[in-house]
Design a protein around this motif. Structure first.
Motif, PDB file in Angstrom:
ATOM      1  N   ASN A  50       0.828  -1.268  -0.100  1.00 60.73           N
ATOM      2  CA  ASN A  50       0.015   0.031   0.082  1.00 60.73           C
ATOM      3  C   ASN A  50       0.661   1.318  -0.031  1.00 60.73           C
ATOM      4  O   ASN A  50       0.347   2.437   0.373  1.00 60.73           O
ATOM      5  N   ARG A  51       1.866   1.137  -0.030  1.00 60.51           N
ATOM      6  CA  ARG A  51       2.893   2.391  -0.101  1.00 60.51           C
ATOM      7  C   ARG A  51       2.882   3.140  -1.374  1.00 60.51           C
ATOM      8  O   ARG A  51       2.599   2.454  -2.471  1.00 60.51           O
ATOM      9  N   LYS A  52       3.300   4.279  -1.329  1.00 61.64           N
ATOM     10  CA  LYS A  52       3.348   5.360  -2.381  1.00 61.64           C
ATOM     11  C   LYS A  52       4.519   4.719  -3.293  1.00 61.64           C
ATOM     12  O   LYS A  52       5.662   4.375  -2.745  1.00 61.64           O
ATOM     13  N   ARG A  53       4.442   5.225  -4.806  1.00 62.27           N
ATOM     14  CA  ARG A  53       5.587   5.022  -5.485  1.00 62.27           C
ATOM     15  C   ARG A  53       6.702   5.952  -5.151  1.00 62.27           C
ATOM     16  O   ARG A  53       6.306   7.067  -4.618  1.00 62.27           O
ATOM     17  N   PRO A  54       8.031   5.627  -5.204  1.00 58.49           N
ATOM     18  CA  PRO A  54       9.056   6.225  -4.567  1.00 58.49           C
ATOM     19  C   PRO A  54       8.998   7.411  -5.705  1.00 58.49           C
ATOM     20  O   PRO A  54       9.081   7.203  -7.008  1.00 58.49           O
ATOM     21  N   PHE A  55       9.588   8.676  -5.348  1.00 53.43           N
ATOM     22  CA  PHE A  55       9.700   9.777  -6.204  1.00 53.43           C
ATOM     23  C   PHE A  55      11.113   9.674  -6.727  1.00 53.43           C
ATOM     24  O   PHE A  55      12.212  10.186  -5.754  1.00 53.43           O
ATOM     25  N   VAL A  56      11.322   9.613  -7.781  1.00 56.19           N
ATOM     26  CA  VAL A  56      12.980   9.575  -8.251  1.00 56.19           C
ATOM     27  C   VAL A  56      13.341  10.789  -9.021  1.00 56.19           C
ATOM     28  O   VAL A  56      12.614  11.440  -9.332  1.00 56.19           O
ATOM     29  N   GLY A  57      14.500  11.007  -8.955  1.00 55.87           N
ATOM     30  CA  GLY A  57      15.196  12.057  -9.804  1.00 55.87           C
ATOM     31  C   GLY A  57      15.721  13.481  -8.934  1.00 55.87           C
ATOM     32  O   GLY A  57      15.744  14.328  -9.604  1.00 55.87           O
ATOM     33  N   ARG A  58      15.552  13.337  -7.644  1.00 57.77           N
ATOM     34  CA  ARG A  58      16.211  14.386  -6.837  1.00 57.77           C
ATOM     35  C   ARG A  58      17.367  14.668  -7.212  1.00 57.77           C
ATOM     36  O   ARG A  58      18.335  13.668  -7.329  1.00 57.77           O
ATOM     37  N   CYS A  59      18.012  15.895  -7.288  1.00 56.02           N
ATOM     38  CA  CYS A  59      19.409  15.926  -7.692  1.00 56.02           C
ATOM     39  C   CYS A  59      20.277  15.837  -6.263  1.00 56.02           C
ATOM     40  O   CYS A  59      19.728  15.679  -5.182  1.00 56.02           O
ATOM     41  N   CYS A  60      21.645  15.621  -6.515  1.00 54.15           N
ATOM     42  CA  CYS A  60      22.533  15.358  -5.507  1.00 54.15           C
ATOM     43  C   CYS A  60      22.650  16.301  -4.336  1.00 54.15           C
ATOM     44  O   CYS A  60      22.770  17.588  -4.431  1.00 54.15           O
ATOM     45  N   HIS A  61      22.243  15.856  -3.078  1.00 52.39           N
ATOM     46  CA  HIS A  61      22.454  16.662  -1.793  1.00 52.39           C
ATOM     47  C   HIS A  61      23.798  17.104  -1.581  1.00 52.39           C
ATOM     48  O   HIS A  61      24.090  18.119  -0.786  1.00 52.39           O
ATOM     49  N   SER A  62      24.663  16.250  -2.197  1.00 52.85           N
ATOM     50  CA  SER A  62      26.248  16.604  -1.754  1.00 52.85           C
ATOM     51  C   SER A  62      26.669  17.511  -2.686  1.00 52.85           C
ATOM     52  O   SER A  62      27.369  18.417  -2.280  1.00 52.85           O
TER      53      SER A  62
END
Length: 827
Positions: A50-62
């Motif tokens: 029942n989990r939501k799909r992961p949201f992919v594609g965030r840019c690198c936090h480092s």
């Protein structure tokens, strides 16, 4: 076919011949029988359905922490998915019967595209660029010695200037808004004919749209390259969302009559596949200056660019090594102050089935066919007769190139270490040739790279980072999972119900690792959809069991194995770190078994204690050895952390467990060098930011592990080892074949002979994995052996020859190379 925003496909059972298959269970999607991945479906994953799909594609936090906070807000992931080729009257401003009949026409007419959006006076501005003018004078002087005489200079410069204008006319795009609209309507018709859906995430496009409208800087789209249709897909999706069409860097192999005109009107501009194409083999100063000035002019006029870093379509299903030529021009343009900033957008693209079908012809060693108008026409006709399933395109979060470069300048970029320098001491316990590394050692002593080398290293790291992000963001398709299960879990065949069960567990595992899926719906329907698309690559036979189910097995023909391997590699990046750890466990167990026998203390694999630090060190060596096959981590992330996380994950899954009671009795082997000596800085286990007083490192060094012998963890363990087995088998075959190199040989001939050798092994059944003989893998083994220092290349009269290096000329050293590779292979 009506699709909701969150639905990627609904399989039409009639279209797929579903009544040929027996229902495995009434409770279709909640199977709980043991399977290859049951060991990973632990209590912490019980709510995954029942989990939501992961949201992919965030840019690198480092690398780009400020960019990560911009354009994104918590509501973005909830916007969900959209099928961009599902258009009706609700997507237009009109309503009624006529609007329903003309919805495609109304939709394309209402898109915001006009001539004012695009560049003007490009050719004249480029020819007047100071870089181009200097290059024209230089070429005129070099080609016409008499040009230095009074009265002759102007004539020679005019001649070269006409030549430069000719180059530009062949290169530049000529975007036509009317033609973009017409193409949009045509593509809506065509795509609905041979794709079930083309899915995008509305949140990702919202970030791109905001970047395009709110930031007064150009965007550079950097997609992975899997098919010729990639060019049209990106432009079409941006057109549908009222985002300006990008200028597309296309190879001049597509510069064919009529077709080239169409590409130019859609934004394509043609560049040479190889820039150094002068008769004498020197750099073509004029062409380089024109390409640089043209790119700079487009960026200065805030035009968007689309560049394929791989340079060519992937023939393996995995990203090819990045080529940073065009990207370096973008970086140089920013660094010279011609533009204030650039927003970079990596793009992931996934297909259920590519329109090319497969690249078996090239993988079987046949030369690539040159593109032609007739070939394009035949390709379109062939496409209209088939359905290629679903497509998923993921636009990642745009990030500031200026921020990335500023961040890199504040860091100490270490000198690049060659494969030979890193691994040869491990393989044969000998230092590489001093002559080859004299300059490199001087650079390492200085601690910093010269400015030009530092610039190249930063650009190379940027290209690798972008490609890694784009690949990681690419959704996993149903054909990827089914092909992977058939090759590396059920190679001898499996009944449908068991395949559906394992498919369900596999997709849940993929979601738990924060990778997205390019499909949804009932698992059995999706599996049948994938089997239909894989076609002749799978064999379906009637099972002898009482339930009357069908048995599915991969076809054993070489072309079928090559094609299944291509689609299976779409899943490669999900499990690669775990697979390398699994193979390294195998190698370490064999080493420890030899040590135990020499100490007259033989033990079973289950009783062997594995030092975690030693295991990760061995995994780092294997990942470095396979650097031409896959990227385990982006350049900003330490290898140690990636493999430490993989070990932790395998402990959670029950594949490994910590041997607490035995730790106090053990100490590290005195023959083992500490980590920093074994692998210099790029493979260091300590991150730059880690506190030097931290006891994290020592705590991990003291941990010892054992391999679980339980059936379910062992199944997953073997599955991971099999994922890498075709690659390692290709390299072991190449290590055997290198014994036959008794005298210098042309590289092309050597590669062809190696390919024939590996293919013969496959055809005779000697090779356990037929897919180990792909031409792509053969070329990678040659490239790796050159970088490792096994093969030494010489270039004479435009012909590259290969011969054994002095280090590997002794047969014992070649045997050690073979044993090193075989140590990781599941026999």
């Amino acid at each position: 076919m009506e699709l909701s925003d969150g639905l990627l496909l609904q399989v039409n059972n009639g279209d797929q011949g579903a009544n040929r298959w027996k229902q495995p269970s009434d409770d279709s999607d909640r199977s709980c029988s043991p399977s290859v991945l049951r060991c990973v479906t632990s209590t912490w994953k019980e709510g995954l359905l029942n989990r939501k799909r992961p949201f992919v594609g965030r840019c690198c936090h480092s690398c780009t922490p400020q960019s990560q906070e911009k354009l994104f807000n918590p509501s973005i992931p909830a916007l969900g998915l959209r099928n961009v080729i599902y258009i009706n009257e609700t997507h237009t401003r009109q309503r009624g019967w006529l609007a329903r009949r003309l919805s495609y026409v109304l939709f394309v007419l209402e898109r915001d595209v006009n001539k004012d959006m695009f560049a003007r006076n490009v050719v004249d501005n480029v020819l007047n660029n100071s870089r181009v003018e200097s290059a024209i004078v230089e070429v005129a002087t070099d080609s016409e010695p008499a040009a230095s005489q009074p009265g002759q200079e102007h004539k020679a410069v005019s001649k070269v200037r006409r030549k430069a204008r000719g180059f530009l006319q062949e290169m530049v795009a000529n975007i036509s808004p009317a033609f973009i609209r017409l193409t949009g309507w045509v593509l809506l018709k065509l795509f609905n004919g041979f794709f079930w859906s083309i899915q995008i995430h509305k949140g990702q496009l919202e970030m791109v749209k905001r970047a395009a409208t709110e930031h007064n800087v150009p965007l550079v789209f950097l997609p992975v390259h899997k098919s010729h249709i990639d060019y049209l897909l990106i432009t079409f999706i941006l057109f549908c969302h009222n985002i300006k069409a990008p200028h597309i860097a296309a190879g001049n192999n597509l510069n064919i009559p009529i077709f080239s005109t169409l590409i130019r009107k859609l934004g394509g501009f043609f560049i040479r596949r190889k820039l150094d194409e002068t008769g004498d083999g020197k750099k073509d100063v004029l062409y380089r200056s024109l390409l640089h000035a043209y790119t700079e002019e487009l960026l200065r006029q805030q035009q968007f660019l689309e560049v394929y870093l791989e340079g060519t379509r992937s023939r393996s299903g995995k990203p090819s090594p990045a080529r940073a030529g065009m990207l370096s021009i973008v970086v140089d343009t920013l660094c010279t102050g011609a533009i204030p900033d650039v927003l970079v957008v990596p793009v992931g693209i996934s297909y259920d089935r590519i329109i090319e079908g497969n690249y078996n012809s090239e993988q079987l060693g046949k030369p690539k066919k040159n593109e032609s108008l007739w070939g394009v026409a035949c390709g379109v006709f062939r496409m209209l007769r088939k359905n290629y399933g679903c497509v998923r395109v993921d636009f990642t979060q745009p990030f500031s190139l200026k921020e990335y470069l500023d961040n890199q300048r504040s860091r100490n970029v270490p000198p690049p270490l060659s494969l030979e320098h890193t691994l040869v001491p491990t393989i044969i316990s000998a230092q590489p040739d001093a002559v080859l590394f004299e300059n490199q050692e001087e650079e390492q002593l200085n601690g910093e790279l010269p400015d030009e080398l530092s610039r190249r290293q930063v650009i190379a790291n940027l290209a690798k980072h972008v490609l890694f992000t784009a690949n990681k963001s690419s959704a996993v398709m149903s054909t990827h999972i089914v092909a992977c299960l058939l090759l590396y879990r059920h190679r001898q065949g499996v009944v449908l119900s068991k395949l559906v069960e394992d498919f369900f567990n596999m997709k849940e595992e993929i979601l738990s690792r924060d990778f997205d899926l390019g499909f949804s719906g009932n698992s059995e329907d999706v599996v049948m959809h994938a089997l239909h698309l894989l076609g002749n690559c799978v064999n379906v036979t009637s099972s002898a069991n009482r339930n009357g189910e069908f048995t599915i097995a991969p076809s054993n023909t070489v072309p079928a194995l090559f094609e299944l391997n291509f689609y299976s590699n779409g899943l490669f990046h999900v499990f690669i770190a775990d697979a390398i750890i699994a193979c390294s466990i195998l190698a370490l167990q064999r080493e420890l078994a030899v040590e135990s026998e020499s100490n007259q203390q033989p033990g079973s694999p289950s009783s062997l204690l594995l030092s975690q630090e030693r295991l990760i060190r061995k995994a780092a060596g294997l990942s470095h050895f396979l650097t031409n096959e896959v990227a385990v981590a982006p350049p900003c992330q330490t290898i140690y952390q990636v493999f430490h996380d993989a070990v932790t994950r395998l402990i959670q899954y029950g594949v490994l467990y910590v041997a607490e009671d035995d730790q106090e009795e053990l100490s590290p082997s005195p023959t083992e060098e500490p980590w920093p000596k074994k692998f210099p800085e790029p493979l260091s286990w300590r991150s730059d930011e880690e506190d030097e007083d931290s006891d994290f490192g020592e705590e991990q060094r003291d941990r010892y592990l054992k391999v679980s012998m339980s059936s379910e963890p062992q199944e997953f363990f073997v599955f991971l080892q099999r994922l890498l087995s075709p690659v390692l088998e290709a390299y072991s075959g190449a290590a055997i074949f290198v014994h036959s190199l008794s005298q210098p040989m042309a590289e092309s001939e050597y590669t062809q002979q190696l390919f024939r050798y590996l293919l013969t092994r496959t055809e005779r059944g000697v090779a356990a994995y037929g897919e180990s003989a792909t031409h792509y893998l053969v070329k990678n083994t040659v490239r790796t052996f050159k970088e490792l220092g096994v093969l030494k290349e010489r270039r004479e009269n435009s012909v590259t020859t290969l011969e054994l290096s002095s280090t590997f000329l002794p047969q014992p050293n070649r045997n050690k190379l073979l044993q090193y590779i075989l140590g990781f292979i599941l026999l």
